[in-house]
Write a protein that holds these residues in place. Structure first.
Motif, short mmCIF file in Angstrom:
data_model
loop_
_atom_site.label_atom_id
_atom_site.label_comp_id
_atom_site.label_asym_id
_atom_site.label_seq_id
_atom_site.Cartn_x
_atom_site.Cartn_y
_atom_site.Cartn_z
N CYS A 109 -85.82 -28.88 23.71
CA CYS A 109 -87.07 -28.55 23.03
C CYS A 109 -87.76 -27.40 23.75
CB CYS A 109 -88.00 -29.76 22.96
SG CYS A 109 -88.49 -30.41 24.57
N ASP A 110 -88.79 -26.86 23.12
CA ASP A 110 -89.62 -25.85 23.78
C ASP A 110 -90.56 -26.50 24.78
OD1 ASP A 110 -88.53 -23.77 22.19
OD2 ASP A 110 -89.91 -24.26 20.56
N LEU A 111 -91.22 -27.57 24.35
CA LEU A 111 -92.21 -28.26 25.19
C LEU A 111 -91.90 -29.74 25.24
CD1 LEU A 111 -94.93 -28.37 26.78
CD2 LEU A 111 -96.05 -28.76 24.57
N LEU A 112 -91.77 -30.27 26.43
CA LEU A 112 -91.63 -31.71 26.64
C LEU A 112 -92.94 -32.25 27.19
CD1 LEU A 112 -90.09 -34.40 26.91
CD2 LEU A 112 -89.36 -33.64 29.17
N PRO B 284 -97.17 -24.02 14.99
CA PRO B 284 -96.39 -25.01 14.23
C PRO B 284 -94.88 -24.89 14.41
CG PRO B 284 -98.14 -24.06 12.88
CD PRO B 284 -98.09 -23.26 14.15
N GLY B 285 -94.40 -23.70 14.85
CA GLY B 285 -92.98 -23.53 15.04
C GLY B 285 -92.47 -24.01 16.38
N ARG B 286 -93.37 -24.40 17.27
CA ARG B 286 -92.95 -24.87 18.59
C ARG B 286 -92.27 -26.23 18.48
NH1 ARG B 286 -97.42 -25.07 23.27
NH2 ARG B 286 -97.48 -22.89 22.65
N ASP B 287 -91.13 -26.38 19.14
CA ASP B 287 -90.37 -27.63 19.11
C ASP B 287 -90.88 -28.52 20.24
OD1 ASP B 287 -88.44 -29.46 18.38
OD2 ASP B 287 -86.84 -28.50 19.52
N VAL B 288 -91.47 -29.66 19.88
CA VAL B 288 -92.16 -30.52 20.86
C VAL B 288 -91.55 -31.91 20.84
CG1 VAL B 288 -94.37 -31.51 21.57
CG2 VAL B 288 -94.30 -29.22 20.54
N VAL B 289 -91.28 -32.43 22.03
CA VAL B 289 -90.81 -33.81 22.22
C VAL B 289 -91.79 -34.53 23.13
CG1 VAL B 289 -89.02 -35.23 23.34
CG2 VAL B 289 -88.36 -33.32 21.86
N ALA C 187 -95.26 -30.77 30.18
CA ALA C 187 -96.65 -31.18 30.43
C ALA C 187 -96.63 -32.65 30.84
CB ALA C 187 -97.50 -30.99 29.18
N LEU C 188 -97.19 -32.94 32.00
CA LEU C 188 -97.20 -34.31 32.54
C LEU C 188 -98.56 -34.94 32.30
CD1 LEU C 188 -95.39 -33.64 35.95
CD2 LEU C 188 -94.38 -34.49 33.80
N GLY C 189 -98.57 -35.97 31.45
CA GLY C 189 -99.79 -36.72 31.16
C GLY C 189 -99.66 -38.17 31.56
N GLU D 166 -105.75 -29.02 26.57
CA GLU D 166 -105.88 -27.57 26.35
C GLU D 166 -105.66 -26.80 27.64
OE1 GLU D 166 -107.91 -26.20 22.66
OE2 GLU D 166 -109.60 -27.10 23.74
N VAL D 167 -106.17 -27.34 28.75
CA VAL D 167 -105.95 -26.69 30.04
C VAL D 167 -104.46 -26.63 30.36
CG1 VAL D 167 -106.31 -26.86 32.54
CG2 VAL D 167 -108.22 -27.28 30.97
N MET D 168 -103.75 -27.73 30.19
CA MET D 168 -102.31 -27.73 30.49
C MET D 168 -101.57 -26.72 29.63
SD MET D 168 -101.01 -31.59 31.39
CE MET D 168 -101.70 -32.49 30.00
N LEU D 169 -101.91 -26.63 28.36
CA LEU D 169 -101.23 -25.67 27.48
C LEU D 169 -101.57 -24.24 27.87
CD1 LEU D 169 -101.66 -27.56 24.09
CD2 LEU D 169 -99.53 -27.21 25.35
N ASP D 170 -102.83 -23.99 28.28
CA ASP D 170 -103.20 -22.66 28.77
C ASP D 170 -102.38 -22.30 30.01
OD1 ASP D 170 -105.12 -22.57 26.79
OD2 ASP D 170 -106.82 -22.88 28.14
N LEU D 171 -102.26 -23.25 30.94
CA LEU D 171 -101.53 -22.99 32.18
C LEU D 171 -100.05 -22.74 31.91
CD1 LEU D 171 -103.17 -25.72 34.48
CD2 LEU D 171 -103.55 -23.25 34.58
N LEU D 172 -99.46 -23.50 31.01
CA LEU D 172 -98.05 -23.29 30.69
C LEU D 172 -97.82 -21.93 30.03
CD1 LEU D 172 -97.02 -26.83 29.39
CD2 LEU D 172 -96.17 -25.70 31.45
N ALA D 173 -98.81 -21.48 29.27
CA ALA D 173 -98.70 -20.17 28.61
C ALA D 173 -99.00 -19.02 29.56
CB ALA D 173 -99.64 -20.12 27.42
N GLY D 174 -99.48 -19.35 30.77
CA GLY D 174 -99.85 -18.31 31.72
C GLY D 174 -101.07 -17.51 31.29
N GLU D 175 -101.94 -18.15 30.49
CA GLU D 175 -103.10 -17.46 29.95
C GLU D 175 -104.33 -17.65 30.83
OE1 GLU D 175 -103.60 -19.10 26.09
OE2 GLU D 175 -101.93 -17.99 25.20
N ARG D 176 -105.13 -16.60 30.93
CA ARG D 176 -106.45 -16.71 31.55
C ARG D 176 -107.45 -16.96 30.43
NH1 ARG D 176 -107.66 -11.90 35.72
NH2 ARG D 176 -109.54 -13.20 35.89
N THR D 177 -108.06 -18.12 30.46
CA THR D 177 -109.02 -18.50 29.43
C THR D 177 -110.31 -18.95 30.10
OG1 THR D 177 -108.39 -20.85 29.37
CG2 THR D 177 -107.08 -19.32 28.01
N GLU D 178 -111.34 -19.20 29.28
CA GLU D 178 -112.58 -19.70 29.85
C GLU D 178 -112.37 -21.04 30.53
OE1 GLU D 178 -115.56 -20.34 26.87
OE2 GLU D 178 -114.16 -21.27 25.46
#
Length: 475
Positions: A44-47, A67-72, A252-254, A406-418
């Motif tokens: 998958c793209d994201l586990l 929506p095209g991201r493959d998530v498990v 992403a570890l939750g 949202e923070v975890m997804l930002d970090l995985l994308a390497g994005e600088r966000t608020e």
């Protein structure tokens, strides 16, 4: 309720005779069947590892963003079976375990944190509507109540302080008469009503609804599939499971209170066990004797505090007070049941609501909270940014886990966000020391907190030292 206010009579023990030692929310004939376990290899793209709120929000938002991201999603037992199905159902806007904690730790960005928290709660409400989540969502707010005169003075002073800082929007101070007009207890001396900052939910139904929404968007969910190991594999990561495994570009570890697959993260959290009771449904007369027409959640202002609220069918959930740390910090099913705490809570309940004499409890249960030393979530990455984690919500994760997703997804994308620019996100809390120091320190803190409650709120040298070190603690 302060221990000194506890009733001396033992007639309330009869109220526990039929209480089942299972979480009320999970004892539901409408509980969905689990998805099959993973057998064989997956890619998958994201586990996402963990089927509580943290993992569910992460999977859902990942699909909404792309929506095209493959998530498990992998869940070791069943979705919502742990903290997400056992909590009180207080879905708070606060990302910082309350305004006081946030103002103490991040005074320079508290206005931004409050704004982000309010937006996060609005987004949860919007998701409930958009995905048709049947979870008894009620934005009724919460009242912090004072049960001692010194607490009433402190609440009034606190309301004045946050008003001066521009942080009291939607928060109303209630004197003794006003708070008892809302919910009638002879123990209430004052209150602060946050009218919009907290919603009440059925926590298990929220988790099950999020699972359904994930499946509807194409997330592949595997239950009874614990993640056993995590290691680099080519350009991504590999997770081994009992009957197979998953290769993913990002993970992403939750898993929160359970041992993190990134071992260096483990010292940052300890499990603290919390317990709750649920009454039978109140009759119309019993409910009228209490009032509670606006159905707010409530919590008292002691260090060892109670939280309480109405369910959709007018039962009273009554929890809190005891916070039990097991030596060694292990999470075990045997700790989920604690009759001595149930007896204590029942006595406190009838002290608060003597007009409900004769009401019986139908359920009594406990569960582990992922506690960290600053009481609000921390975040990070591992394996060159291919793995992100969030943990340490310390009992206020019903709402804040969506922000953490949202923070975890930002970090995985390497994005600088608020979000990722926040000091709260960039810095970690202090880790807990090894045993026996962790158990000794927590035990001494609990003793000191109980002593402070009995001495008009006066904190001893140990508590004052912990406050200066940023390690203040409550139950």
């Amino acid at each position: 309720m302060a221990p000194s206010a506890m009733r001396r009579s033992n007639d309330w023990t009869k109220s526990l005779s039929d209480a089942q030692p299972v979480p009320y929310w999970l004892d539901d004939p409408g509980r969905p069947r689990p998805q099959p376990a993973l057998t064989g290899p997956e890619t998958c793209d994201l586990l996402v590892v963990g089927g509580g709120y943290s993992g569910l929000w992460t999977a859902l938002i990942a699909k909404e963003r792309d929506p095209g991201r493959d998530v498990v999603l992998l869940e070791g037992r069943e979705v919502g079976w742990a903290a997400s199905g056992r909590n009180g159902g207080f879905c708070a806007a606060s990302l910082t375990h309350g305004l006081s904690n946030g103002l103490t730790r991040w005074p320079g960005e508290i206005h931004k944190l409050e704004e982000l928290g309010a937006r996060n709660l609005d987004a949860i409400e919007e998701a409930v509507v958009r995905h048709g989540l049947d979870c008894d969502f009620e934005r009724s707010g919460e009242i912090d109540v004072a049960t001692e005169e010194y607490q009433a003075r402190e609440l009034k002073e606190w309301h004045e302080e946050i008003g001066a800082k521009g942080l009291a929007d939607g928060v109303e101070y209630l004197d003794a008469e006003a708070v008892r007009e809302q919910v009638d207890s002879p123990t209430f001396r004052a209150g602060l009503w946050d009218r919009r900052g907290v919603a009440m939910v059925n926590p298990a139904k929220l988790a099950w609804g999020l699972k359904r929404a994930c499946l509807d968007l194409g997330v592949r969910v595997y239950e009874h599939t614990p993640a056993l190991t995590l290691r680099p594999y080519g350009a991504g990561m590999a997770v081994r499971t009992p009957y197979g495994g998953v290769r993913a570009r990002g993970v992403a570890l939750g898993t929160n209170v359970f041992p993190n697959l990134v071992k260096r993260v483990r010292p940052y959290t300890v499990p603290v066990y919390d317990y709750a009771l649920m009454t039978e449904p109140l009759t119309a007369g019993q409910l009228a004797s209490v009032g509670w027409k606006n159905r707010q959640g409530l919590g008292d202002s002691a260090n060892q505090f109670h939280y309480f609220r109405l369910s959709a069918d007018n039962r009273v959930l009554w929890g809190g007070y005891d916070a039990v740390y097991p030596y060694g910090g292990r999470v075990r099913a045997e700790y989920d049941d604690r009759p001595e705490t149930y007896a204590k809570l029942a006595g406190h309940f009838f002290t608060c609501f003597p007009q409900l004499e004769g009401v019986r409890f139908t359920h009594a249960w406990g569960g582990a909270i992922d506690t960290c030393s600053r009481f609000s979530a921390f975040f990070g990455t591992a394996h060159q940014g291919k793995v992100a984690y969030a943990a340490g919500y310390t009992g206020l994760g019903v709402g804040a886990t969506r922000f953490g997703a949202e923070v975890m997804l930002d970090l995985l994308a390497g994005e600088r966000t608020e979000r990722t620019e926040l000091e709260m996100v960039r810095r970690k809390p202090l880790p807990f020391p090894p045993e026996p120091f962790a158990w000794t320190g927590i035990a001494l803190t609990k003793w000191s907190l109980a002593r402070a409650d009995a001495r008009g709120g006066r904190r001893n040298l140990w508590l004052r030292t912990m406050d200066r070190l940023g390690l203040g603690f409550d139950s």
